[in-house]
Design a protein around this motif. Sequence first.
Motif, PDB file in Angstrom:
ATOM      1  N   ALA A 177      -3.963 -12.024   8.220  1.00  0.00           N
ATOM      2  CA  ALA A 177      -3.833 -12.629   6.898  1.00  0.00           C
ATOM      3  C   ALA A 177      -4.529 -11.792   5.830  1.00  0.00           C
ATOM      4  O   ALA A 177      -5.615 -11.243   6.046  1.00  0.00           O
ATOM      5  CB  ALA A 177      -4.399 -14.042   6.904  1.00  0.00           C
ATOM      6  N   GLY A 178      -3.874 -11.695   4.674  1.00  0.00           N
ATOM      7  CA  GLY A 178      -4.478 -11.029   3.532  1.00  0.00           C
ATOM      8  C   GLY A 178      -4.551  -9.521   3.616  1.00  0.00           C
ATOM      9  O   GLY A 178      -5.294  -8.893   2.860  1.00  0.00           O
ATOM     10  N   LYS A 179      -3.779  -8.909   4.504  1.00  0.00           N
ATOM     11  CA  LYS A 179      -3.847  -7.450   4.626  1.00  0.00           C
ATOM     12  C   LYS A 179      -2.562  -6.896   5.229  1.00  0.00           C
ATOM     13  O   LYS A 179      -1.705  -7.649   5.727  1.00  0.00           O
ATOM     14  CB  LYS A 179      -5.041  -7.032   5.485  1.00  0.00           C
ATOM     15  N   ASP A 180      -2.443  -5.577   5.187  1.00  0.00           N
ATOM     16  CA  ASP A 180      -1.367  -4.877   5.879  1.00  0.00           C
ATOM     17  C   ASP A 180      -1.986  -4.215   7.103  1.00  0.00           C
ATOM     18  O   ASP A 180      -2.661  -3.196   7.010  1.00  0.00           O
ATOM     19  CB  ASP A 180      -0.735  -3.812   4.971  1.00  0.00           C
ATOM     20  N   ALA A 181      -1.776  -4.815   8.251  1.00  0.00           N
ATOM     21  CA  ALA A 181      -2.318  -4.299   9.508  1.00  0.00           C
ATOM     22  C   ALA A 181      -1.161  -3.921  10.431  1.00  0.00           C
ATOM     23  O   ALA A 181      -1.153  -4.257  11.613  1.00  0.00           O
ATOM     24  CB  ALA A 181      -3.226  -5.335  10.160  1.00  0.00           C
ATOM     25  N   SER A 182      -0.177  -3.228   9.873  1.00  0.00           N
ATOM     26  CA  SER A 182       1.054  -2.936  10.603  1.00  0.00           C
ATOM     27  C   SER A 182       0.806  -2.277  11.955  1.00  0.00           C
ATOM     28  O   SER A 182       1.468  -2.594  12.949  1.00  0.00           O
ATOM     29  CB  SER A 182       1.962  -2.024   9.760  1.00  0.00           C
ATOM     30  N   ARG A 183      -0.143  -1.354  12.017  1.00  0.00           N
ATOM     31  CA  ARG A 183      -0.373  -0.613  13.258  1.00  0.00           C
ATOM     32  C   ARG A 183      -0.757  -1.547  14.406  1.00  0.00           C
ATOM     33  O   ARG A 183      -0.334  -1.356  15.547  1.00  0.00           O
ATOM     34  CB  ARG A 183      -1.468   0.440  13.046  1.00  0.00           C
ATOM     35  N   ALA A 184      -1.564  -2.559  14.102  1.00  0.00           N
ATOM     36  CA  ALA A 184      -2.049  -3.461  15.151  1.00  0.00           C
ATOM     37  C   ALA A 184      -0.936  -4.276  15.795  1.00  0.00           C
ATOM     38  O   ALA A 184      -1.079  -4.732  16.931  1.00  0.00           O
ATOM     39  CB  ALA A 184      -3.111  -4.397  14.576  1.00  0.00           C
ATOM     40  N   PHE A 185       0.189  -4.451  15.094  1.00  0.00           N
ATOM     41  CA  PHE A 185       1.293  -5.226  15.662  1.00  0.00           C
ATOM     42  C   PHE A 185       1.843  -4.568  16.926  1.00  0.00           C
ATOM     43  O   PHE A 185       2.416  -5.243  17.777  1.00  0.00           O
ATOM     44  CB  PHE A 185       2.408  -5.385  14.628  1.00  0.00           C
ATOM     45  N   VAL A 186       1.714  -3.251  17.030  1.00  0.00           N
ATOM     46  CA  VAL A 186       2.236  -2.563  18.225  1.00  0.00           C
ATOM     47  C   VAL A 186       1.133  -1.937  19.072  1.00  0.00           C
ATOM     48  O   VAL A 186       1.344  -1.652  20.246  1.00  0.00           O
ATOM     49  CB  VAL A 186       3.258  -1.478  17.824  1.00  0.00           C
ATOM     50  N   SER A 187      -0.050  -1.720  18.466  1.00  0.00           N
ATOM     51  CA  SER A 187      -1.143  -1.110  19.241  1.00  0.00           C
ATOM     52  C   SER A 187      -1.952  -2.150  20.010  1.00  0.00           C
ATOM     53  O   SER A 187      -2.560  -1.853  21.037  1.00  0.00           O
ATOM     54  CB  SER A 187      -2.074  -0.323  18.311  1.00  0.00           C
ATOM     55  N   GLY A 188      -1.977  -3.391  19.495  1.00  0.00           N
ATOM     56  CA  GLY A 188      -2.765  -4.441  20.138  1.00  0.00           C
ATOM     57  C   GLY A 188      -4.264  -4.293  19.897  1.00  0.00           C
ATOM     58  O   GLY A 188      -5.058  -4.997  20.521  1.00  0.00           O
ATOM     59  N   GLN A 189      -4.630  -3.408  18.987  1.00  0.00           N
ATOM     60  CA  GLN A 189      -6.042  -3.206  18.668  1.00  0.00           C
ATOM     61  C   GLN A 189      -6.383  -4.056  17.450  1.00  0.00           C
ATOM     62  O   GLN A 189      -6.040  -3.720  16.327  1.00  0.00           O
ATOM     63  CB  GLN A 189      -6.320  -1.725  18.384  1.00  0.00           C
ATOM     64  N   ASP A 221      -9.422  -5.008  16.206  1.00  0.00           N
ATOM     65  CA  ASP A 221     -10.723  -4.886  15.559  1.00  0.00           C
ATOM     66  C   ASP A 221     -10.532  -4.217  14.193  1.00  0.00           C
ATOM     67  O   ASP A 221      -9.411  -3.873  13.802  1.00  0.00           O
ATOM     68  CB  ASP A 221     -11.701  -4.091  16.424  1.00  0.00           C
ATOM     69  N   GLU A 222     -11.607  -4.008  13.476  1.00  0.00           N
ATOM     70  CA  GLU A 222     -11.521  -3.451  12.120  1.00  0.00           C
ATOM     71  C   GLU A 222     -10.869  -2.075  12.117  1.00  0.00           C
ATOM     72  O   GLU A 222     -10.110  -1.727  11.203  1.00  0.00           O
ATOM     73  CB  GLU A 222     -12.924  -3.372  11.509  1.00  0.00           C
ATOM     74  N   GLU A 223     -11.137  -1.295  13.145  1.00  0.00           N
ATOM     75  CA  GLU A 223     -10.573   0.045  13.224  1.00  0.00           C
ATOM     76  C   GLU A 223      -9.067   0.022  13.473  1.00  0.00           C
ATOM     77  O   GLU A 223      -8.335   0.909  13.032  1.00  0.00           O
ATOM     78  CB  GLU A 223     -11.268   0.827  14.347  1.00  0.00           C
ATOM     79  N   GLY A 224      -8.603  -0.997  14.175  1.00  0.00           N
ATOM     80  CA  GLY A 224      -7.182  -1.071  14.518  1.00  0.00           C
ATOM     81  C   GLY A 224      -6.328  -1.807  13.506  1.00  0.00           C
ATOM     82  O   GLY A 224      -5.109  -1.605  13.459  1.00  0.00           O
ATOM     83  N   LEU A 225      -6.948  -2.667  12.682  1.00  0.00           N
ATOM     84  CA  LEU A 225      -6.194  -3.461  11.707  1.00  0.00           C
ATOM     85  C   LEU A 225      -5.947  -2.649  10.436  1.00  0.00           C
ATOM     86  O   LEU A 225      -6.505  -2.937   9.365  1.00  0.00           O
ATOM     87  CB  LEU A 225      -6.947  -4.756  11.394  1.00  0.00           C
ATOM     88  N   VAL A 226      -5.107  -1.618  10.564  1.00  0.00           N
ATOM     89  CA  VAL A 226      -4.842  -0.707   9.452  1.00  0.00           C
ATOM     90  C   VAL A 226      -3.335  -0.560   9.249  1.00  0.00           C
ATOM     91  O   VAL A 226      -2.524  -0.918  10.103  1.00  0.00           O
ATOM     92  CB  VAL A 226      -5.464   0.680   9.718  1.00  0.00           C
ATOM     93  N   SER A 227      -2.969   0.003   8.088  1.00  0.00           N
ATOM     94  CA  SER A 227      -1.546   0.149   7.760  1.00  0.00           C
ATOM     95  C   SER A 227      -0.971   1.486   8.201  1.00  0.00           C
ATOM     96  O   SER A 227       0.245   1.636   8.285  1.00  0.00           O
ATOM     97  CB  SER A 227      -1.346  -0.016   6.248  1.00  0.00           C
ATOM     98  N   ASP A 228      -1.811   2.481   8.461  1.00  0.00           N
ATOM     99  CA  ASP A 228      -1.330   3.798   8.867  1.00  0.00           C
ATOM    100  C   ASP A 228      -0.603   3.705  10.209  1.00  0.00           C
ATOM    101  O   ASP A 228      -1.134   3.165  11.183  1.00  0.00           O
ATOM    102  CB  ASP A 228      -2.510   4.766   8.998  1.00  0.00           C
TER     103      ASP A 228
END
Length: 342
Positions: free
Chosen positions: A164-176, A178-185
């Motif tokens: 919620a409240g962010k673009d954490a696209s990478r985490a949708f497929v990485s399963g990570q 945490d703060e390091e994984g919840l990123v848009s890159d």
Amino acid sequence: MTQSDPSPPPSKPSLGKVRIEVTPPKSGTCPAHNWVYLVLGVTGVMYAVYLADKETFTKVVTGMHMGGVSTAFKFVDDYSPFNEFLETDEELIEKLKKKSEEAKDDEVKAEPSKMEEVLSTARLAKFDGSEGSPGLYLAMLGVVYDVSKGKEYYGPGGGYSFFAGKDASRAFVSGQFDEEGLVSDVSGLTSADYMGLEEWASFYEKDYVRVGLVEGAFYESNGEVTQHWKDLQGWMEEARVERDKQDVEKQMFPPCNVEWTQAEGSRYWCTKKSGGVARDWVGVPRQLYYPARQPRCACVRDKGPPSTDPGARSNIGDLDSPHLKEYEGCHIKAWECRVKED
């Protein structure tokens, strides 16, 4: 009795001669024709000047408040099939390339979204569904969705509240998560991951309301796409090509049925339907190897010509493929193999 000479019959009145004029009238006798010829002649001269230097001609006639003439000539230039006969092959190819590039540019410019609102990352962060927040949003690949109807999942305390409240696209497929994984890159992912992102994007587009964009990895503050967005399109296209290639491979080498127990290890066996592929042959288990990929068990057709050369007289199916290796301790014709891991 003397017989007199017969008198001549009375003459009929002459009808005179009728003259029919078959020669066409001389040119110039009709004023309307003269005007038509004059207009056509002037138009032809102007069009010739236009073809010789289109840019200068357009500037001159526009300055004379005759811009419609240039517009009409451009229409003829663009759509008249006769005009194409006057073009050289190089000119025609160049024109087609230009139109193709313009179409691509229009497509890319249209992507941003028809003047959608662009949120900053700070503003998007406020939409976390907490008490007093303006709503519940998340972003997928730069596109913002209202996920209020899924607040039990994305709201505070929900299993996916970290999205919620962010673009954490990478985490949708990485399963990570945490703060390091919840990123848009999303650079450096696998083909399967890019296909997964495409599926997630399709899911949110279908099930939730799109409300705008978020400034960051994929969109600029004015809504224009970033280089990362353009790179993503290339990565996804490569992933689609890889997926299609694997679909062909899967038909040729269907995955085996697999089960594992601690006591007996792994069991691989083939049937007429395995790995989701139905067929009219069973095959035998083999290890399938490809560069830079983990080996897997494949059911291999062991009768008839090879799939890559249907006209061959060989009768061992695809067993000659250099990507195959037999399981140690398993008979070459067995439809089942058991492997005890150390």
